[in-house]
Design a protein around this motif. Structure first.
Motif, PDB file in Angstrom:
ATOM      1  N   UNK A   1       0.686  -1.319   0.077  1.00 54.61           N
ATOM      2  CA  UNK A   1      -0.059   0.034   0.037  1.00 54.61           C
ATOM      3  C   UNK A   1       0.854   1.311  -0.090  1.00 54.61           C
ATOM      4  N   UNK A   2       1.889   1.312   0.871  1.00 53.10           N
ATOM      5  CA  UNK A   2       2.992   2.216   0.941  1.00 53.10           C
ATOM      6  C   UNK A   2       3.563   2.652  -0.581  1.00 53.10           C
ATOM      7  N   UNK A   3       4.106   1.456  -1.108  1.00 53.88           N
ATOM      8  CA  UNK A   3       4.830   1.678  -2.171  1.00 53.88           C
ATOM      9  C   UNK A   3       4.030   1.874  -3.372  1.00 53.88           C
ATOM     10  N   UNK A   4       2.820   1.488  -3.700  1.00 49.74           N
ATOM     11  CA  UNK A   4       1.965   2.005  -4.691  1.00 49.74           C
ATOM     12  C   UNK A   4       1.538   3.245  -4.902  1.00 49.74           C
ATOM     13  N   UNK A   5       1.905   4.085  -3.709  1.00 46.41           N
ATOM     14  CA  UNK A   5       1.351   5.395  -3.537  1.00 46.41           C
ATOM     15  C   UNK A   5       2.704   6.173  -4.035  1.00 46.41           C
ATOM     16  N   UNK A   6       3.704   5.472  -4.116  1.00 42.79           N
ATOM     17  CA  UNK A   6       5.098   6.322  -4.158  1.00 42.79           C
ATOM     18  C   UNK A   6       5.631   5.944  -5.570  1.00 42.79           C
ATOM     19  N   UNK A   7       5.609   5.062  -6.063  1.00 43.55           N
ATOM     20  CA  UNK A   7       6.232   4.619  -7.364  1.00 43.55           C
ATOM     21  C   UNK A   7       5.179   4.177  -8.480  1.00 43.55           C
ATOM     22  N   UNK A   8       5.546   4.182  -9.596  1.00 42.55           N
ATOM     23  CA  UNK A   8       4.700   3.542 -10.793  1.00 42.55           C
ATOM     24  C   UNK A   8       5.025   2.162 -10.725  1.00 42.55           C
ATOM     25  N   UNK A   9       3.835   1.548 -11.355  1.00 42.62           N
ATOM     26  CA  UNK A   9       3.775  -0.060 -11.376  1.00 42.62           C
ATOM     27  C   UNK A   9       2.918  -0.717 -12.627  1.00 42.62           C
ATOM     28  N   UNK A  10       3.125  -1.690 -12.859  1.00 42.46           N
ATOM     29  CA  UNK A  10       2.354  -2.145 -14.082  1.00 42.46           C
ATOM     30  C   UNK A  10       1.350  -2.960 -13.406  1.00 42.46           C
TER      31      UNK A  10
ATOM     32  N   UNK B   1      -5.426  -7.230 -12.219  1.00 38.14           N
ATOM     33  CA  UNK B   1      -5.188  -7.672 -10.776  1.00 38.14           C
ATOM     34  C   UNK B   1      -3.761  -7.650 -10.216  1.00 38.14           C
ATOM     35  N   UNK B   2      -2.742  -8.022 -11.207  1.00 34.31           N
ATOM     36  CA  UNK B   2      -1.620  -8.214 -10.285  1.00 34.31           C
ATOM     37  C   UNK B   2      -0.547  -7.127 -10.712  1.00 34.31           C
ATOM     38  N   UNK B   3      -0.190  -6.425  -9.584  1.00 35.01           N
ATOM     39  CA  UNK B   3       0.795  -5.350  -9.905  1.00 35.01           C
ATOM     40  C   UNK B   3       2.151  -6.108  -9.685  1.00 35.01           C
ATOM     41  N   UNK B   4       2.934  -5.502 -10.742  1.00 40.31           N
ATOM     42  CA  UNK B   4       4.463  -5.992 -10.628  1.00 40.31           C
ATOM     43  C   UNK B   4       5.087  -4.783 -11.364  1.00 40.31           C
TER      44      UNK B   4
ATOM     45  N   UNK C   1       3.492 -15.404  -2.767  1.00 43.17           N
ATOM     46  CA  UNK C   1       3.491 -13.960  -2.951  1.00 43.17           C
ATOM     47  C   UNK C   1       2.706 -13.522  -4.262  1.00 43.17           C
ATOM     48  N   UNK C   2       3.003 -14.457  -5.034  1.00 44.96           N
ATOM     49  CA  UNK C   2       2.012 -14.282  -6.409  1.00 44.96           C
ATOM     50  C   UNK C   2       0.502 -14.485  -6.099  1.00 44.96           C
ATOM     51  N   UNK C   3       0.104 -15.012  -5.416  1.00 53.32           N
ATOM     52  CA  UNK C   3      -1.396 -15.030  -5.028  1.00 53.32           C
ATOM     53  C   UNK C   3      -1.585 -13.961  -3.942  1.00 53.32           C
ATOM     54  N   UNK C   4      -0.751 -13.618  -3.150  1.00 54.18           N
ATOM     55  CA  UNK C   4      -0.882 -12.240  -2.180  1.00 54.18           C
ATOM     56  C   UNK C   4      -1.159 -10.992  -3.167  1.00 54.18           C
ATOM     57  N   UNK C   5      -0.363 -10.985  -4.287  1.00 51.11           N
ATOM     58  CA  UNK C   5      -0.469  -9.680  -5.043  1.00 51.11           C
ATOM     59  C   UNK C   5      -1.378  -9.680  -5.833  1.00 51.11           C
ATOM     60  N   UNK C   6      -1.816 -10.968  -6.432  1.00 48.40           N
ATOM     61  CA  UNK C   6      -3.170 -10.928  -7.151  1.00 48.40           C
ATOM     62  C   UNK C   6      -4.372 -10.474  -6.490  1.00 48.40           C
ATOM     63  N   UNK C   7      -4.319 -11.017  -5.060  1.00 56.68           N
ATOM     64  CA  UNK C   7      -5.588 -10.664  -4.320  1.00 56.68           C
ATOM     65  C   UNK C   7      -5.445  -9.202  -3.745  1.00 56.68           C
ATOM     66  N   UNK C   8      -4.335  -8.646  -3.844  1.00 59.79           N
ATOM     67  CA  UNK C   8      -4.167  -7.362  -3.237  1.00 59.79           C
ATOM     68  C   UNK C   8      -5.065  -6.189  -3.487  1.00 59.79           C
TER      69      UNK C   8
END
Lengths: 332, 313
Positions: free
Chosen positions: A188-197, A202-205, B287-294
């Motif tokens: 939650x903290x990092x997604x507010x600071x940095x860009x992501x795809x 559903x899946x941020x990376x 970790x993959x499942x956690x992020x998918x559910x995030x």
């Protein structure tokens, strides 16, 4: 492990039989001791009060059984771990999530060379209470709780609720759950600071990729579309292999992407601070759905962020002067 | 260590300890499937066990929701329509299911032709007839559900999929280097799917806790979705694994963010990314499942249905 478990159950049964009705007081005191609100001596005094004279040894047996089961008493606490505790006690503000070292302290009987500065602390594996208590709370060591610590904590709560025991599976689940929760807060903290795809919606990376081609330039338009549409799914019908690009192709496309992005990189951000954490928890309320946890932690964060004003510092200085003057000591 | 712990709690969980030891297990098949999808030559046993847990939990949760839909409809079985209804939100996935149904229709038509030895009908034509029931079922349902015309257009896309074409070419190039034994092994593992072992799949799924049972088409779709779930898990875990490696220069950062590096590949890795070492581990999958559910956890209102997001819906 099974032998320890049954020892613990026997000890607990003896203890509850000996105490009789006031068992709830005992559990409350146990919990306070675990949270380090009362010391071991006070706990012992309370236990002596609750138990009849000849049965006091049940209290000792019970504590011994818990500590043996959680392997806290058998091990030598690691040198660096205790050093860290010493240094952390003096520092005041560190956000909880920042230090996430691996929690698996090795419980073999290794000889640890000690820093001579801390030579005053004798480490003896057979010493009960004392050192183990100091290391029990995660909030002091700033490490993830070890399996033993979690086990002890879970047992305290289980006994308080009137349950008998805690299984190994439950402890493993809680170990995973603690890590999962902390990672959610960090995300939650990092997604507010940095860009992501986002893949598949559903899946941020790819956190922190500063590479985004400018879509309003003609030659970068294709690169932009290449990014915004998610990469093709790997397996549609059963007979499809995963796609693979050759290394040259990959490098070429990457360089093209870098070339199409803007020429000024964003300024490097300062490390994550309490303000970031506060804001992230405010905005993403769902990370900590439980109101008790949320309210408690927000209060702690706000307290950490408090700083005395100039007037208060001035008052403090005057007060100290007065105290020093009373005792006849030189003004500091 | 964390041996047999439960995966993220959903509304219904299935732990490997709760199910009796004599129960069917897809772990060896899963290991081959994961190899075909991009893991190393021998995926870890505990990884496959975790994947089995996840797939089972997801399918049971999907079935529960489909069961609710079916009882609302007043039907006595869970049919394909209920499952398609669950998938209505994601058009790409829906399109793929439709393609799969077309494929199954085509296959059953071929088999029927072989049995009857009917020489007159061309094997290539998809003439309308009694043997297109899956497709017609799906299309009827979509027509009923569709209000803006977006679903009907999904079924009509007949053009050659450029991505699939590319994949076929790459596969051909890749397998040129294999010797016959490797190639045979690779083909075996690629063909393996849940649909091949339909009765075992049905046992493993264990619909005894549901009020309504799925019919045969629904079970087919579920086996397809199970395979998709495994593919999705492998993809996401490989992404997580590749992000865990240290990258020194901006180019390797971009490469790592744009491409998933699969292990089935015998060529050298993309230039500046470290070659993958070792198999996918349970921590990567978690970790993959956690992020998918995030986003699902963060955006979940207290009164909304809790539980994990579906990987394939």
């Amino acid at each position: 492990m099974a032998a320890h478990a049954s020892e613990l159950e026997i000890a607990k049964k003896n203890l509850t039989n000996a105490i009789g009705d006031n068992v709830k007081h005992y559990w409350a005191n146990l919990k306070l001791w675990f949270k380090q609100k009362i010391s071991k001596e006070e706990f012992d005094v309370e236990a002596r009060r609750l138990l009849p004279q000849e049965n006091v040894h049940f209290h000792n047996d019970f504590l011994l059984a818990i500590l043996t089961r959680c392997q806290i008493i058998v091990s030598t606490p690691e040198g660096p771990g205790s050093l860290q505790w010493q240094s952390c006690a003096s520092k005041s503000d560190k956000s909880k999530g920042k230090k996430k070292c691996s929690s698996r302290q090795k419980f073999d009987h290794r000889f640890q060379p000690q820093n001579p500065l801390f030579g005053a602390q004798p480490f003896s594996p057979r010493e009960a209470g004392g050192e183990e208590e100091e290391l029990r709370l995660s909030a002091h060591t700033l490490l993830l709780p070890t399996r033993g610590q979690l086990e002890a904590r879970m047992m305290v709560t289980a006994f308080e609720m009137g349950l008998d025991n805690v299984t190994e599976d439950a402890i493993s689940t809680v170990v995973c759950a603690v890590e999962h929760h902390l990672k959610d807060v960090l995300t939650a903290v990092i997604t507010r600071r940095k860009a992501y795809r986002l893949r598949d919606g559903h899946f941020p990376y790819a956190f922190g990729t500063d590479v985004t081609p400018r879509p309003y330039l003609k030659n970068s338009l294709s690169a932009y579309h290449g990014i915004s549409e998610c990469p093709p799914p790997s397996a549609s019908l059963a007979a499809c292999p995963p796609p693979q690009v050759s290394p040259d192709d990959a490098e070429q496309k990457a360089i093209h992407l870098l070339a199409c992005s803007s020429d000024t990189l964003p300024a490097p951000l300062p490390p994550i601070s309490m303000f970031d954490l506060l804001e992230a928890l405010k905005v993403h309320r769902g990370v900590m759905p439980s109101h008790t946890m949320y309210a408690l932690n927000m209060e702690r964060i706000l307290v950490q962020l408090w700083h005395p004003s100039h007037e208060e510092l001035e008052q403090d200085r005057i007060h100290r002067q007065r105290l020093a003057g009373k005792e006849g000591m030189p003004v500091s | 260590q964390v041996g047999k712990s439960d995966v993220m709690a959903g509304s219904v969980t299935s732990s490997s300890k709760e199910r009796p030891a004599s129960r069917t297990s897809f772990i060896p098949e899963l290991q081959s499937m994961m190899f075909a999808l991009g893991d190393t030559r021998r995926p870890l046993y505990e990884t496959a066990a975790l994947v089995e847990d996840i797939v089972h939990t997801q399918l049971i949760n999907m079935l529960h929701q489909a069961c609710e839909g079916a009882s609302l409809r007043g039907s006595r079985v869970i049919s394909a329509e209920d499952i398609l209804f669950l998938m209505r939100r994601d058009k790409k996935k829906l399109a793929r299911v439709l393609k799969y149904l077309q494929f199954r229709d085509y296959k059953s038509k071929l088999l029927k032709n072989l049995e009857e030895e009917d020489v007159q009908q061309e094997p290539g034509g998809l003439a309308a007839g009694g043997n297109q029931r899956r497709q017609r079922l799906a299309q009827d349902f979509l027509a009923w559900m569709d209000q803006t015309g977006e679903f009907l257009s999904l079924a009509e896309k007949q053009e050659v999929d450029p991505v699939k074409q590319e994949r076929m070419e790459r596969l051909e190039r890749h397998t040129r280097n294999m010797d016959p034994a490797q190639y045979a092994e690779f083909c075996e593992s690629r063909q393996l799917s849940f649909a091949k072992k339909a009765s075992k799949f049905r046992d493993w799924l264990d619909c005894s806790s549901l009020e309504l049972k799925p019919n045969s088409i629904a079970t087919e779709i579920l086996s397809y979705l199970a395979y998709e779930t495994v593919a999705q898990i492998v993809d996401l875990s490989l992404l997580v694994k590749q992000e865990m490696t240290v990258k020194n220069n901006p180019v390797s950062h971009v490469i790592s963010a744009s491409y998933i590096h699969y292990n089935t590949h015998t060529e050298s890795s993309p230039a500046t990314v470290e070659p993958p070492s070792g198999a996918i581990q349970p921590c990567h999958i978690r970790e993959a499942i956690r992020r998918y559910n995030y986003r699902h956890t963060v955006g979940t209102h207290a009164y909304r249905r809790s539980g994990m997001a579906f990987l394939t819906c």
